[in-house]
Design a protein around this motif. Structure first.
Motif, mmCIF file in Angstrom:
data_model
loop_
_atom_site.group_PDB
_atom_site.id
_atom_site.type_symbol
_atom_site.label_atom_id
_atom_site.label_comp_id
_atom_site.label_asym_id
_atom_site.label_seq_id
_atom_site.Cartn_x
_atom_site.Cartn_y
_atom_site.Cartn_z
ATOM 1 N N TYR A 281 4.807 11.571 4.586
ATOM 2 C CA TYR A 281 3.792 12.315 4.696
ATOM 3 C C TYR A 281 3.311 13.231 5.179
ATOM 4 N N ASP B 244 0.558 17.010 5.638
ATOM 5 C CA ASP B 244 -0.570 17.680 4.882
ATOM 6 C C ASP B 244 -0.764 18.716 5.976
ATOM 7 N N ILE C 288 2.799 2.445 -1.946
ATOM 8 C CA ILE C 288 1.925 3.445 -1.426
ATOM 9 C C ILE C 288 0.556 2.854 0.253
ATOM 10 N N GLU C 289 0.361 2.214 -0.126
ATOM 11 C CA GLU C 289 -0.855 1.123 0.248
ATOM 12 C C GLU C 289 -0.462 0.783 2.251
ATOM 13 N N TRP C 290 1.239 0.819 1.758
ATOM 14 C CA TRP C 290 1.835 0.455 2.903
ATOM 15 C C TRP C 290 1.669 2.262 3.766
ATOM 16 N N ASP D 144 0.071 4.386 3.792
ATOM 17 C CA ASP D 144 -1.362 4.618 3.530
ATOM 18 C C ASP D 144 -1.800 4.259 5.121
ATOM 19 N N VAL E 218 0.026 6.380 7.740
ATOM 20 C CA VAL E 218 -0.676 7.580 7.866
ATOM 21 C C VAL E 218 -1.844 7.166 8.925
ATOM 22 N N TYR E 219 -2.158 6.133 9.030
ATOM 23 C CA TYR E 219 -3.369 5.381 9.980
ATOM 24 C C TYR E 219 -3.134 5.157 11.254
#
Length: 301
Positions: free
Chosen positions: A146, A148, A232-234, A236, A239-240
């Motif tokens: 990830y 940003d 994909i959920e994992w 996310d 990242v949290y």
């Protein structure tokens, strides 16, 4: 107009850090910021599992190099002797006796190094005709999962094996255990290995310590499959928690999570948390030592 540049936070995580953070913030601080370890050393389950990993590492590394059968076993036995002598920290096996030790009720309490060797030889006999071709052995991988404007998250993992099973190429993880338990897919390590290798499944190579069981009951290979949506959920979720880890470090506040205190055999820091705040440093100095910082390259079962 003056452009305001925000410095990007670089976070490196692995399954040990993420799982510990999900369990308890204070535990995360003690383990990964202060590098605390009991003065009695690592527990028997960890040491015995580590020793079996050393035998399997040498065994599969030999097979990868084209050495099979007794030649691979002999090389593994030689590497195992060194591992027994040196131990995990260079001080020998601190909590692993030579022979098994049992509770008064007859259950296995501490796995002995001689039994680790015997189990390894049983494993080799059981899988002597297997068709696995090891492609990588004890391979450390990392991947930016990830990024940003404010955060970059790199996931790291040490894979016991990446193997061609003749039905596909999969990561494989050795797991030693005293009891047969269901293997859950809800596991940061397994999902992370799938993401690192771009695979949709991982093989759990189970090695049981139960002396009363037949080989086919002690040695099992469980395939765990994941959909793209779950992986994909994992990511996310990872990242949290990476953002949460950044905030914990910035605030330097690591609250305890009391729901973890009695899990398994009990948190090793439970006595510290049960002490008055002004006595906790004394409790730590009495029962813990500072060890080397956690490095995923060293691995841990």
């Amino acid at each position: 107009m003056t452009e305001i540049l925000i410095k990007k936070k670089n976070v490196i995580m692995d399954s040990q850090i993420l799982s510990t953070l999900q369990a308890c913030e204070r535990l995360t601080d003690f383990r990964f910021n202060h590098n605390l370890q009991p003065i009695t050393g690592k527990g028997n389950s960890l040491e015995a599992g580590w020793l079996m990993h050393k035998y399997l590492e040498a065994y599969y590394r030999s097979i990868k190099e084209g050495i099979r059968g007794q030649g691979a076993i002999d090389k593994a036995m030689a590497k195992g002797e060194i591992a027994i002598r040196e131990g995990m920290d260079g001080n020998g096996l601190e909590n692993t006796p030579v022979e098994n030790e049992k509770h008064p009720n007859g259950q296995l309490s501490r796995v002995g190094s001689a039994y680790v060797i015997d189990t390894f030889l049983q494993y080799c006999q059981f899988y002597k005709n297997e068709s696995w071709t090891p492609l990588e052995v004890e391979k450390v991988l990392n991947k930016v999962i990830y990024e940003d404007d404010t955060l970059r998250l790199m996931w790291k993992g040490k894979l016991d094996l990446i193997t061609d099973t003749n039905q596909g190429i999969y990561p494989s993880d050795h797991k030693t255990m005293k009891q047969n338990r269901e293997t859950l897919t809800l596991n940061n390590q397994f999902m992370g290995q799938c993401v690192l290798t771009e695979a949709r499944a991982v093989i759990i190579n189970k090695v049981g310590w139960q002396s009363s069981l037949k080989a086919e009951e002690k040695f099992k290979r469980v395939i765990l499959s994941y959909s793209t949506a779950r992986l994909i959920e994992w990511m996310d979720i990872a990242v949290y928690y990476a953002n949460y880890l950044v905030s914990l470090n910035e605030q330097d506040y690591w609250p305890p999570r009391f729901t973890h205190c009695d899990k398994f055999a009990g948190c090793i820091f439970r006595g510290v948390c049960e002490s008055d705040p002004n006595m906790r440093n004394e409790e730590i100095n009495l029962h813990f030592k500072v060890c080397e910082p956690w490095d995923v390259s060293d691995g841990e079962d």
